[in-house]
Motif scaffolding. Structure first.
Motif, PDB file in Angstrom:
ATOM      1  N   CYS A  35       0.828  -1.216   0.000  1.00 39.64           N
ATOM      2  CA  CYS A  35       0.000   0.000   0.000  1.00 39.64           C
ATOM      3  C   CYS A  35       0.860   1.263   0.000  1.00 39.64           C
ATOM      4  O   CYS A  35       0.661   2.196   0.789  1.00 39.64           O
ATOM      5  N   VAL A  36       1.868   1.278  -0.852  1.00 40.05           N
ATOM      6  CA  VAL A  36       2.734   2.434  -0.997  1.00 40.05           C
ATOM      7  C   VAL A  36       2.580   2.969  -2.410  1.00 40.05           C
ATOM      8  O   VAL A  36       2.397   2.212  -3.364  1.00 40.05           O
ATOM      9  N   ALA A  37       2.599   4.283  -2.554  1.00 47.31           N
ATOM     10  CA  ALA A  37       2.454   4.920  -3.869  1.00 47.31           C
ATOM     11  C   ALA A  37       3.104   6.292  -3.792  1.00 47.31           C
ATOM     12  O   ALA A  37       3.281   6.864  -2.715  1.00 47.31           O
ATOM     13  N   TYR A  38       3.478   6.816  -4.946  1.00 45.73           N
ATOM     14  CA  TYR A  38       4.047   8.166  -4.967  1.00 45.73           C
ATOM     15  C   TYR A  38       3.133   9.088  -5.762  1.00 45.73           C
ATOM     16  O   TYR A  38       2.378   8.663  -6.630  1.00 45.73           O
ATOM     17  N   ALA A  39       3.181  10.369  -5.440  1.00 47.07           N
ATOM     18  CA  ALA A  39       2.352  11.368  -6.127  1.00 47.07           C
ATOM     19  C   ALA A  39       2.941  12.743  -5.869  1.00 47.07           C
ATOM     20  O   ALA A  39       3.665  12.960  -4.888  1.00 47.07           O
ATOM     21  N   GLY A  66      -4.350   9.895  10.396  1.00 46.55           N
ATOM     22  CA  GLY A  66      -3.702   8.590  10.389  1.00 46.55           C
ATOM     23  C   GLY A  66      -4.029   7.704   9.206  1.00 46.55           C
ATOM     24  O   GLY A  66      -3.602   6.549   9.175  1.00 46.55           O
ATOM     25  N   GLU A  67      -4.758   8.202   8.223  1.00 48.20           N
ATOM     26  CA  GLU A  67      -5.068   7.386   7.058  1.00 48.20           C
ATOM     27  C   GLU A  67      -3.959   7.431   6.016  1.00 48.20           C
ATOM     28  O   GLU A  67      -3.928   6.617   5.094  1.00 48.20           O
ATOM     29  N   LEU A  68      -3.053   8.380   6.169  1.00 50.38           N
ATOM     30  CA  LEU A  68      -1.971   8.550   5.198  1.00 50.38           C
ATOM     31  C   LEU A  68      -0.704   8.903   5.959  1.00 50.38           C
ATOM     32  O   LEU A  68      -0.748   9.663   6.927  1.00 50.38           O
ATOM     33  N   GLU A  69       0.422   8.340   5.525  1.00 54.56           N
ATOM     34  CA  GLU A  69       1.717   8.673   6.103  1.00 54.56           C
ATOM     35  C   GLU A  69       2.715   8.912   4.986  1.00 54.56           C
ATOM     36  O   GLU A  69       2.654   8.261   3.935  1.00 54.56           O
ATOM     37  N   GLU A  70       3.617   9.846   5.220  1.00 52.33           N
ATOM     38  CA  GLU A  70       4.675  10.121   4.262  1.00 52.33           C
ATOM     39  C   GLU A  70       5.903   9.281   4.618  1.00 52.33           C
ATOM     40  O   GLU A  70       6.313   9.243   5.777  1.00 52.33           O
ATOM     41  N   ALA A  71       6.463   8.626   3.616  1.00 55.99           N
ATOM     42  CA  ALA A  71       7.716   7.879   3.809  1.00 55.99           C
ATOM     43  C   ALA A  71       8.864   8.856   3.583  1.00 55.99           C
ATOM     44  O   ALA A  71       9.287   9.095   2.444  1.00 55.99           O
ATOM     45  N   ASP A  72       9.352   9.430   4.674  1.00 56.15           N
ATOM     46  CA  ASP A  72      10.308  10.537   4.565  1.00 56.15           C
ATOM     47  C   ASP A  72      11.629  10.127   3.927  1.00 56.15           C
ATOM     48  O   ASP A  72      12.318  10.973   3.338  1.00 56.15           O
ATOM     49  N   ASP A  73      12.029   8.856   4.068  1.00 58.50           N
ATOM     50  CA  ASP A  73      13.317   8.443   3.532  1.00 58.50           C
ATOM     51  C   ASP A  73      13.198   7.821   2.147  1.00 58.50           C
ATOM     52  O   ASP A  73      14.157   7.227   1.648  1.00 58.50           O
ATOM     53  N   LEU A  74      12.035   7.963   1.505  1.00 60.00           N
ATOM     54  CA  LEU A  74      11.834   7.447   0.148  1.00 60.00           C
ATOM     55  C   LEU A  74      11.361   8.567  -0.756  1.00 60.00           C
ATOM     56  O   LEU A  74      10.791   9.567  -0.301  1.00 60.00           O
ATOM     57  N   GLN A  75      11.589   8.391  -2.037  1.00 60.05           N
ATOM     58  CA  GLN A  75      11.110   9.365  -3.012  1.00 60.05           C
ATOM     59  C   GLN A  75      10.828   8.656  -4.332  1.00 60.05           C
ATOM     60  O   GLN A  75      11.463   7.661  -4.673  1.00 60.05           O
ATOM     61  N   GLY A  76       9.864   9.181  -5.061  1.00 58.59           N
ATOM     62  CA  GLY A  76       9.538   8.655  -6.376  1.00 58.59           C
ATOM     63  C   GLY A  76      10.319   9.386  -7.448  1.00 58.59           C
ATOM     64  O   GLY A  76      11.210  10.192  -7.159  1.00 58.59           O
ATOM     65  N   PRO A  77      10.026   9.113  -8.709  1.00 55.97           N
ATOM     66  CA  PRO A  77      10.708   9.822  -9.801  1.00 55.97           C
ATOM     67  C   PRO A  77      10.558  11.328  -9.650  1.00 55.97           C
ATOM     68  O   PRO A  77       9.503  11.827  -9.291  1.00 55.97           O
ATOM     69  N   TYR A  78      11.643  12.026  -9.924  1.00 57.18           N
ATOM     70  CA  TYR A  78      11.690  13.475  -9.815  1.00 57.18           C
ATOM     71  C   TYR A  78      11.286  13.941  -8.416  1.00 57.18           C
ATOM     72  O   TYR A  78      10.572  14.922  -8.238  1.00 57.18           O
ATOM     73  N   ARG A  79      11.724  13.180  -7.408  1.00 59.82           N
ATOM     74  CA  ARG A  79      11.541  13.527  -6.001  1.00 59.82           C
ATOM     75  C   ARG A  79      10.079  13.614  -5.598  1.00 59.82           C
ATOM     76  O   ARG A  79       9.704  14.404  -4.711  1.00 59.82           O
ATOM     77  N   ALA A  80       9.236  12.858  -6.240  1.00 56.21           N
ATOM     78  CA  ALA A  80       7.829  12.821  -5.850  1.00 56.21           C
ATOM     79  C   ALA A  80       7.700  12.254  -4.446  1.00 56.21           C
ATOM     80  O   ALA A  80       8.479  11.396  -4.023  1.00 56.21           O
ATOM     81  N   THR A  81       6.730  12.736  -3.684  1.00 55.96           N
ATOM     82  CA  THR A  81       6.506  12.266  -2.323  1.00 55.96           C
ATOM     83  C   THR A  81       5.936  10.853  -2.336  1.00 55.96           C
ATOM     84  O   THR A  81       5.055  10.528  -3.132  1.00 55.96           O
TER      85      THR A  81
END
Length: 292
Positions: A35-39, A66-81
């Motif tokens: 259940c991980v995704a970038y945007a 609490g329904e969403l958390e940011e993975a601070d040590d990960l990033q998607g393409p072009y530094r997407a959250t």
């Protein structure tokens, strides 16, 4: 897995309004049971039709509840959250487990979680003191690297040019819009839907112009818009409504100048306008008045 994540949002999320739209947009990009995704904020703005501040407020609210958390040590393409849906992950992980077995507590994805690189998700740059192969430059922009969802699953995200970055660590980039989420059509192929027709009736345009007048105005609109480039159906509907609102009511039929008493026939073909009027006046003078 995006289907399971979306169903969790529909059935279990406490979010409402724009926050729910943002949550659904992120859940649509979930690739597997983690259940991980970038945007990015621009892509969420495009999907939800909301402003930048509205999207940011929705993200903050989803994180607080609490329904969403940011993975601070990960990033998607072009530094997407990179986002994680913990409650959806918990439900998916325990959905098929027997009732007499202990529940599984999903672990928040981090830089040590395997299998994320194939979705374009990498450890965030600058978090390690020594260089690592995980800090390779972002992959070139193409259709396969934009979405962590495997081919054929979910909806491809759309990225677009924005005037300011998503956050302090996100650079300004110009990106092509995806044509998979917005269907373009020409004015001649666009069809009047039930909502647009109901609008014409509610606003009184159907009664004002009549069915024939509506059809005539529609034909004229399509003729004028035939050379325009394809647009989304919603754009054509808005333009069509503006055209109909400005369309004049059809003028009443003028009485024939030659419909004189006695049923005088129409002027002979080939006569000039002056000759036709003269013939009409002479015919009127020859009619009996009852005073002879």
């Amino acid at each position: 897995m995006s289907k399971d994540a979306r169903e969790w949002v529909w059935e279990n999320s406490a979010s409402k309004g724009n926050a729910r739209l943002v949550m659904l947009s992120i859940a649509d990009r979930v690739a597997d049971e983690k259940c991980v995704a970038y945007a990015t904020v621009p892509s969420l703005m495009e999907r939800t039709g909301a402003s930048r501040s509205t999207v940011r407020d929705a993200l903050d609210m989803l994180v607080r509840c609490g329904e969403l958390e940011e993975a601070d040590d990960l990033q998607g393409p072009y530094r997407a959250t990179v986002y994680w849906l913990p409650r959806a992950a918990y439900l998916i992980a325990n959905a098929s487990r027997p009732e007499d077995t202990p529940t599984v507590e999903p672990r928040k994805p981090d830089r040590n979680t395997p299998g994320l690189r194939r979705y374009g998700i990498r450890p965030r740059k600058g978090l390690e003191s020594s260089p690592s192969k995980d800090q390779d430059p972002a992959p070139p922009e193409n259709d396969t690297d934009r979405n962590p969802t495997p081919p054929g699953t979910g909806i491809q995200p759309m990225e677009g040019p924005e005037s300011s970055p998503q956050n302090r660590s996100e650079p300004k980039v110009n990106r092509r819009y995806s044509s998979s989420a917005t269907t373009l059509t020409s004015a001649t192929d666009w069809e009047i839907d039930a909502e647009t027709r109901a609008w014409a009736q509610q606003q009184g345009h159907l009664a004002r112009l009549g069915e024939h007048g509506i059809h005539a105005a529609d034909a004229k609109w399509r003729s004028y818009r035939a050379a325009w480039p394809p647009r989304p159906a919603t754009a054509w509907a808005a333009d069509w409504r503006t055209w109909i609102a400005r369309e004049h009511s059809p003028a009443p039929s003028r009485p024939s100048l030659y419909a004189l008493p006695g049923g005088t026939p129409a002027p002979t073909a080939g006569m000039t306008r002056a000759e036709a009027h003269t013939a009409a006046l002479l015919a009127a003078l020859e009619e009996p008045t009852g005073t002879e």
